[in-house]
Scaffold this motif. Structure first.
Motif, PDB file in Angstrom:
ATOM      1  N   THR A 161      18.293  -0.187   7.355  1.00  0.00           N
ATOM      2  CA  THR A 161      17.003  -0.477   7.983  1.00  0.00           C
ATOM      3  C   THR A 161      16.011  -1.001   6.959  1.00  0.00           C
ATOM      4  O   THR A 161      15.298  -1.986   7.191  1.00  0.00           O
ATOM      5  CB  THR A 161      16.453   0.778   8.661  1.00  0.00           C
ATOM      6  OG1 THR A 161      17.396   1.251   9.624  1.00  0.00           O
ATOM      7  CG2 THR A 161      15.120   0.478   9.349  1.00  0.00           C
ATOM      8  N   TRP A 162      15.963  -0.326   5.814  1.00  0.00           N
ATOM      9  CA  TRP A 162      15.054  -0.776   4.752  1.00  0.00           C
ATOM     10  C   TRP A 162      15.457  -2.163   4.258  1.00  0.00           C
ATOM     11  O   TRP A 162      14.602  -3.030   4.034  1.00  0.00           O
ATOM     12  CB  TRP A 162      15.102   0.217   3.594  1.00  0.00           C
ATOM     13  CG  TRP A 162      14.282  -0.225   2.421  1.00  0.00           C
ATOM     14  CD1 TRP A 162      12.945  -0.027   2.222  1.00  0.00           C
ATOM     15  CD2 TRP A 162      14.756  -0.961   1.279  1.00  0.00           C
ATOM     16  NE1 TRP A 162      12.549  -0.599   1.039  1.00  0.00           N
ATOM     17  CE2 TRP A 162      13.630  -1.181   0.436  1.00  0.00           C
ATOM     18  CE3 TRP A 162      15.992  -1.453   0.892  1.00  0.00           C
ATOM     19  CZ2 TRP A 162      13.741  -1.862  -0.763  1.00  0.00           C
ATOM     20  CZ3 TRP A 162      16.102  -2.135  -0.300  1.00  0.00           C
ATOM     21  CH2 TRP A 162      14.982  -2.335  -1.127  1.00  0.00           C
ATOM     22  N   LYS A 165      14.380  -4.889   6.756  1.00  0.00           N
ATOM     23  CA  LYS A 165      12.951  -5.207   6.656  1.00  0.00           C
ATOM     24  C   LYS A 165      12.662  -6.021   5.402  1.00  0.00           C
ATOM     25  O   LYS A 165      11.864  -6.960   5.424  1.00  0.00           O
ATOM     26  CB  LYS A 165      12.139  -3.916   6.658  1.00  0.00           C
ATOM     27  CG  LYS A 165      12.197  -3.150   7.978  1.00  0.00           C
ATOM     28  CD  LYS A 165      11.364  -1.876   7.899  1.00  0.00           C
ATOM     29  CE  LYS A 165      11.404  -1.116   9.218  1.00  0.00           C
ATOM     30  NZ  LYS A 165      10.627   0.147   9.142  1.00  0.00           N
ATOM     31  N   TRP A 166      13.324  -5.639   4.305  1.00  0.00           N
ATOM     32  CA  TRP A 166      13.104  -6.380   3.054  1.00  0.00           C
ATOM     33  C   TRP A 166      13.590  -7.813   3.169  1.00  0.00           C
ATOM     34  O   TRP A 166      12.924  -8.743   2.715  1.00  0.00           O
ATOM     35  CB  TRP A 166      13.827  -5.682   1.911  1.00  0.00           C
ATOM     36  CG  TRP A 166      13.707  -6.411   0.609  1.00  0.00           C
ATOM     37  CD1 TRP A 166      12.673  -6.381  -0.280  1.00  0.00           C
ATOM     38  CD2 TRP A 166      14.678  -7.315   0.045  1.00  0.00           C
ATOM     39  NE1 TRP A 166      12.927  -7.199  -1.354  1.00  0.00           N
ATOM     40  CE2 TRP A 166      14.149  -7.780  -1.187  1.00  0.00           C
ATOM     41  CE3 TRP A 166      15.932  -7.765   0.452  1.00  0.00           C
ATOM     42  CZ2 TRP A 166      14.841  -8.675  -1.992  1.00  0.00           C
ATOM     43  CZ3 TRP A 166      16.616  -8.656  -0.350  1.00  0.00           C
ATOM     44  CH2 TRP A 166      16.066  -9.100  -1.562  1.00  0.00           C
ATOM     45  N   LEU A 168      13.844  -9.578   5.922  1.00  0.00           N
ATOM     46  CA  LEU A 168      12.946 -10.322   6.813  1.00  0.00           C
ATOM     47  C   LEU A 168      11.688 -10.743   6.063  1.00  0.00           C
ATOM     48  O   LEU A 168      11.241 -11.894   6.166  1.00  0.00           O
ATOM     49  CB  LEU A 168      12.591  -9.452   8.018  1.00  0.00           C
ATOM     50  CG  LEU A 168      11.663 -10.105   9.066  1.00  0.00           C
ATOM     51  CD1 LEU A 168      12.311 -11.350   9.646  1.00  0.00           C
ATOM     52  CD2 LEU A 168      11.330  -9.104  10.164  1.00  0.00           C
ATOM     53  N   GLY A 169      11.129  -9.823   5.291  1.00  0.00           N
ATOM     54  CA  GLY A 169       9.954 -10.171   4.500  1.00  0.00           C
ATOM     55  C   GLY A 169      10.273 -11.216   3.441  1.00  0.00           C
ATOM     56  O   GLY A 169       9.464 -12.118   3.175  1.00  0.00           O
TER      57      GLY A 169
END
Length: 380
Positions: A161-162, A165-166, A168-169
């Motif tokens: 999950t982390w 998100k990383w 995507l950013g």
């Protein structure tokens, strides 16, 4: 005969401080107005500051090439600037777009295989057990993923999950970085097209700031920018581009992300083998022996090519400690995103070189003044 009261009338009137306070107040108002104006201008320019700095760096580093283009086009500056923009967009932006598209397609394919349950991983080679520190846990997780992928994914759900998100950013940052690159290329073209007036203004500014030695500092700044931009950033771009082409040819998943990782590692002056060795090992589990050996040889050449290119591209530039480049790259990446990865090392190396040169020049001047002061009484 002069009377006492006439003598008192000839005395200047006593000062109550108002005559001194007026000029001080006027000077304070002037500085306050200038500070307000400069602060306002900085606020307006701040969103474009990184692109402007990168455009200035590109203009200084590419100015010799621009002069050759002008000579080839018989002095037509506008045509040379247009041709420079087209070449820069082709050489820098097009590979980045291709690698980004490859990354997106790889993620889509990975998500599709995970959704329908067709994703399969080969078992790990026994050599993985011998890797320092990470060998046993990596071998156990790889073996679990090759036999029961769902259970392996469930065991690292929070980490995934982390990581999602990383990623995507990071993808958003890469797209913004590409747009800033495009803006910087146009800024560089405009600066080079007006190089004559720009050099005159820059010369006037450094002369105002540093006196008669200002032109020497300006020349040192130009040599530092060209040295770092060509010898470090230029070599890193070539290495990451060659590595990305190898990943694409070998059909390595997430080739764009791996090429971007190679670019970051090359700029911060770490060994490129950190990325290429694991990818080459993975290629032996994915490809046939002959293509895998060819890919491994290609990765070895990409990793070692910096030892050939860097002396050629540095030329007679300015030597900058690798620690300065490392801090500039990491700090620029954290503060300004992908574009800061390129701007940071150049700006920090420039500041380091100018400050070091200034510090080394002061004792020499002081010694000369002291020697003249000692010799003067002896001569008299």
């Amino acid at each position: 005969m002069e009377r006492p009261h006439d003598r008192r009338q000839d005395r200047p009137p006593a000062r109550d401080g108002s005559e001194t306070f007026g000029p001080v107040l006027q000077l304070a108002l002037r500085f306050g107005t200038l500070a307000l104006l400069f602060g306002w201008c900085f606020t307006i320019v701040q969103p474009f500051l990184t692109s402007i700095l990168w455009g200035l760096i590109i203009a200084i580093a590419s100015h010799p090439l621009f002069l050759r283009l002008c000579a080839a086009l018989k002095g037509r500056t506008a045509a040379a600037a247009t041709l420079f923009v087209l070449l820069a967009l082709t050489l820098l932006v097009l590979p980045a777009m291709l690698l980004t598209d490859t990354l997106v397609n790889s993620l889509k394919l990975l998500a599709h295989h995970m959704a329908d349950g067709t994703l399969r991983l080969p078992p790990p080679p026994e050599a993985v057990r011998g890797w320092f520190l990470v060998g046993d846990p990596l071998y156990s997780f790889w073996m679990l993923a090759s036999t029961n992928l769902d259970q392996a994914i469930s065991s690292i759900a929070s980490e995934l999950t982390w990581a999602g998100k990383w990623m995507l950013g990071s993808a958003t940052g890469v797209l913004l970085g590409i747009l800033e690159f495009i803006v910087a290329i146009f800024v560089a073209a405009v600066l080079m097209a007006n190089a004559t007036s720009g050099q005159r203004i820059a010369g006037d500014v450094v002369t105002r700031l540093a006196g008669s030695g200002g032109l020497g500092y300006a020349d040192l700044a130009v040599r530092t920018i060209r040295s770092v931009s060509k010898g470090i950033i230029g070599v890193a771009l070539i290495q990451s581009l060659l590595a990305g082409l190898g990943f694409l040819a070998a059909d390595i998943p997430a080739a764009g992300l791996l090429a971007l990782l190679c670019l970051i590692i090359a700029i911060v002056q770490l060994p490129l083998a950190i990325v290429l060795v694991p990818v080459a090992i993975y290629a032996f589990t994915l490809l046939d022996p002959v293509p895998a050996v060819i890919f491994a040889v290609w990765c070895t050449g990409v990793s070692l090519i910096e030892h050939v290119l860097r002396p050629i591209m540095l030329g007679r530039g300015v030597d900058v400690p690798m620690l300065v480049v490392f801090i500039g790259a990491i700090g620029g990446l954290l503060s300004s995103g992908v574009l800061g990865l390129f701007v940071g090392p150049v700006v920090l190396a420039l500041g380091y070189t100018l400050i070091l040169h200034w510090l080394e020049a002061e004792p020499v001047r002081s010694a000369e003044v002291e020697e003249r002061r000692i010799e003067r009484p002896a001569a008299e």
